[in-house]
Design a protein around this motif. Structure first.
Motif, mmCIF file in Angstrom:
data_model
loop_
_atom_site.group_PDB
_atom_site.id
_atom_site.type_symbol
_atom_site.label_atom_id
_atom_site.label_comp_id
_atom_site.label_asym_id
_atom_site.label_seq_id
_atom_site.Cartn_x
_atom_site.Cartn_y
_atom_site.Cartn_z
ATOM 1 N N ILE A 1 -0.907 47.275 65.289
ATOM 2 C CA ILE A 1 0.474 47.081 64.840
ATOM 3 C C ILE A 1 0.958 45.734 65.365
ATOM 4 O O ILE A 1 0.804 45.419 66.546
ATOM 5 C CB ILE A 1 1.370 48.224 65.339
ATOM 6 C CG1 ILE A 1 0.892 49.548 64.730
ATOM 7 C CG2 ILE A 1 2.833 47.968 64.974
ATOM 8 C CD1 ILE A 1 1.582 50.767 65.287
ATOM 9 N N TYR B 1 2.557 55.554 66.349
ATOM 10 C CA TYR B 1 2.742 54.727 65.153
ATOM 11 C C TYR B 1 4.164 54.826 64.605
ATOM 12 O O TYR B 1 4.781 53.816 64.251
ATOM 13 C CB TYR B 1 1.750 55.124 64.059
ATOM 14 C CG TYR B 1 0.304 54.805 64.357
ATOM 15 C CD1 TYR B 1 -0.074 54.045 65.462
ATOM 16 C CD2 TYR B 1 -0.713 55.272 63.521
ATOM 17 C CE1 TYR B 1 -1.398 53.760 65.724
ATOM 18 C CE2 TYR B 1 -2.045 54.991 63.771
ATOM 19 C CZ TYR B 1 -2.383 54.238 64.869
ATOM 20 O OH TYR B 1 -3.701 53.961 65.121
ATOM 21 N N GLU C 1 1.034 45.836 59.985
ATOM 22 C CA GLU C 1 -0.135 46.521 60.503
ATOM 23 C C GLU C 1 -1.419 45.968 59.910
ATOM 24 O O GLU C 1 -1.431 45.399 58.811
ATOM 25 C CB GLU C 1 -0.056 48.027 60.238
ATOM 26 C CG GLU C 1 -0.076 48.393 58.774
ATOM 27 C CD GLU C 1 0.027 49.899 58.528
ATOM 28 O OE1 GLU C 1 -0.580 50.374 57.549
ATOM 29 O OE2 GLU C 1 0.710 50.598 59.302
ATOM 30 N N ARG D 1 7.084 51.883 64.084
ATOM 31 C CA ARG D 1 7.733 51.571 62.806
ATOM 32 C C ARG D 1 9.252 51.652 62.935
ATOM 33 O O ARG D 1 9.980 50.805 62.396
ATOM 34 C CB ARG D 1 7.227 52.530 61.717
ATOM 35 C CG ARG D 1 7.685 52.171 60.309
ATOM 36 C CD ARG D 1 7.134 53.168 59.297
ATOM 37 N NE ARG D 1 5.706 53.056 59.150
ATOM 38 C CZ ARG D 1 5.093 52.195 58.340
ATOM 39 N NH1 ARG D 1 5.827 51.333 57.623
ATOM 40 N NH2 ARG D 1 3.787 52.167 58.253
ATOM 41 N N PRO E 1 -2.492 57.031 67.779
ATOM 42 C CA PRO E 1 -1.763 57.340 66.548
ATOM 43 C C PRO E 1 -0.403 57.992 66.761
ATOM 44 O O PRO E 1 0.501 57.818 65.930
ATOM 45 C CB PRO E 1 -2.719 58.273 65.803
ATOM 46 C CG PRO E 1 -4.080 57.883 66.291
ATOM 47 C CD PRO E 1 -3.886 57.520 67.732
#
Length: 324
Positions: free
Chosen positions: A106, A183, A196, A187, A180
């Motif tokens: 990211i 994530y 990403e 965002r 994960p």
């Protein structure tokens, strides 16, 4: 598969009726619906098993509890198993519940993609950048593999998992390779600056490992445990929507079924054991020795195969095992 699992359960029930609890290191998560279904539908109870759930903050700490004899079966990503194999710890990998193929770096697009907003991030964008990750984990392995394959040099900064997103948002880091579960937070924090870079060629495997007692004196219990999961696995394939609802309920609504449907676009759910897992463990073990994290000799495929016990899954669902 369901018929085989039911037959195995029926054969084992008399012997398991008065057994001690099977202690399972597991916490509700988006990637292991078989356990949610087996708990919700009483498949473990039907197998004559009493399951005692114990939560750990990471798969690694759960694995440490397993090798320390505090739990009987532990859920984790595959990386701790590579470490355990290198140092000769006593455990067996007994199942591969799901594979996550959506791993990504990211980036803070405001700095890294300045002047190029709207385009996809490329490996070259990482050149010379400060990239945060948690050293000595599977995401560190995946990041190093990406940089090496792309021929890109960057400054890799070690940080705790929970510190990565705030550091990226503050601008202390240009990019992060996080677990994960972080994530969506990235965002949300970055908003329009979120960018990403998806990895190719690496999938995190969510596995189950058992302690030596479970593959020895308590082998019948382990067979019943795997047969119950095979039964639940068939339910997940037959009705994914119901499985998502079960996972959402288990997570107390922290993730909605709709959000799970999006997550599962990058998840290969299905209980199995295959050569791909063994090959990944060999690759990770080799990387660990090269990095100097552990001083040990690399392991061959056959040596790594020694930490896999496919017997319980093979007895419940022979077609789910693809190993020599």
């Amino acid at each position: 598969m369901t018929r085989l699992a039911l037959t195995a359960l029926a054969a084992l029930l008399p012997a398991l009726a008065h057994g001690e609890p099977l202690v399972l290191a597991w916490s509700p998560n988006p990637h292991t619906p078989q356990i949610d279904i087996a708990l919700q539908k009483g498949y473990f109870d039907a197998a004559g098993l009493e399951i005692e759930l114990v939560s750990f903050p990471t798969g690694r700490t759960g694995f440490e509890a397993l090798t320390g004899g505090q739990v009987d079966v532990a859920f984790m990503a595959e990386f701790p198993a590579a470490i355990g194999a290198l140092v000769g710890q006593e455990f067996s990998v007994i199942g591969d519940l799901a594979r996550f193929t959506g791993n990504r770096v990211i980036l803070n697009g405001a700095t890294v993609l300045r002047g190029g907003e709207g385009r996809a991030a490329l490996p070259e964008d990482l050149a010379g950048r400060r990239i945060g990750t948690t050293i000595g984990t599977n995401v560190d392995y995946a990041l190093d593999r990406l940089l090496h394959q792309a021929g890109v040099e960057a400054e890799v900064v070690s940080a705790a998992p929970s510190d990565l997103v705030p550091a990226l948002a503050r601008g202390d880091l240009d990019a992060i390779m996080a677990f994960p579960s972080f994530y969506s937070a990235a965002r949300d924090r970055l908003g329009a600056d979120y960018a990403e870079l998806r990895l190719r060629g690496y999938a995190a495997h969510f596995i189950l490992a058992a302690g030596p007692g479970m593959t020895g004196a308590r082998a019948q219990e382990l067979d019943a445990f795997m047969a119950a999961l095979v039964r639940a696995d068939a339910d997940v394939r037959a009705d994914p929507a119901a499985a998502m609802a079960a996972v959402s309920a288990s997570m107390q609504g922290a993730i909605t079924p709709e959000a799970l449907a999006t997550i599962w676009q990058d998840v290969d759910v299905g209980l199995r054991l295959g050569s791909d897992l063994v090959e990944l463990l060999v690759s990770e073990a080799d990387w660990i020795t090269v990095q100097g994290v552990i001083k040990a000799e690399p392991l061959s495929f056959d040596e790594m195969l020694g930490v896999i016990d496919a017997g319980p899954l093979r007895r419940a669902a022979p077609e789910a095992v693809d190993l020599p």
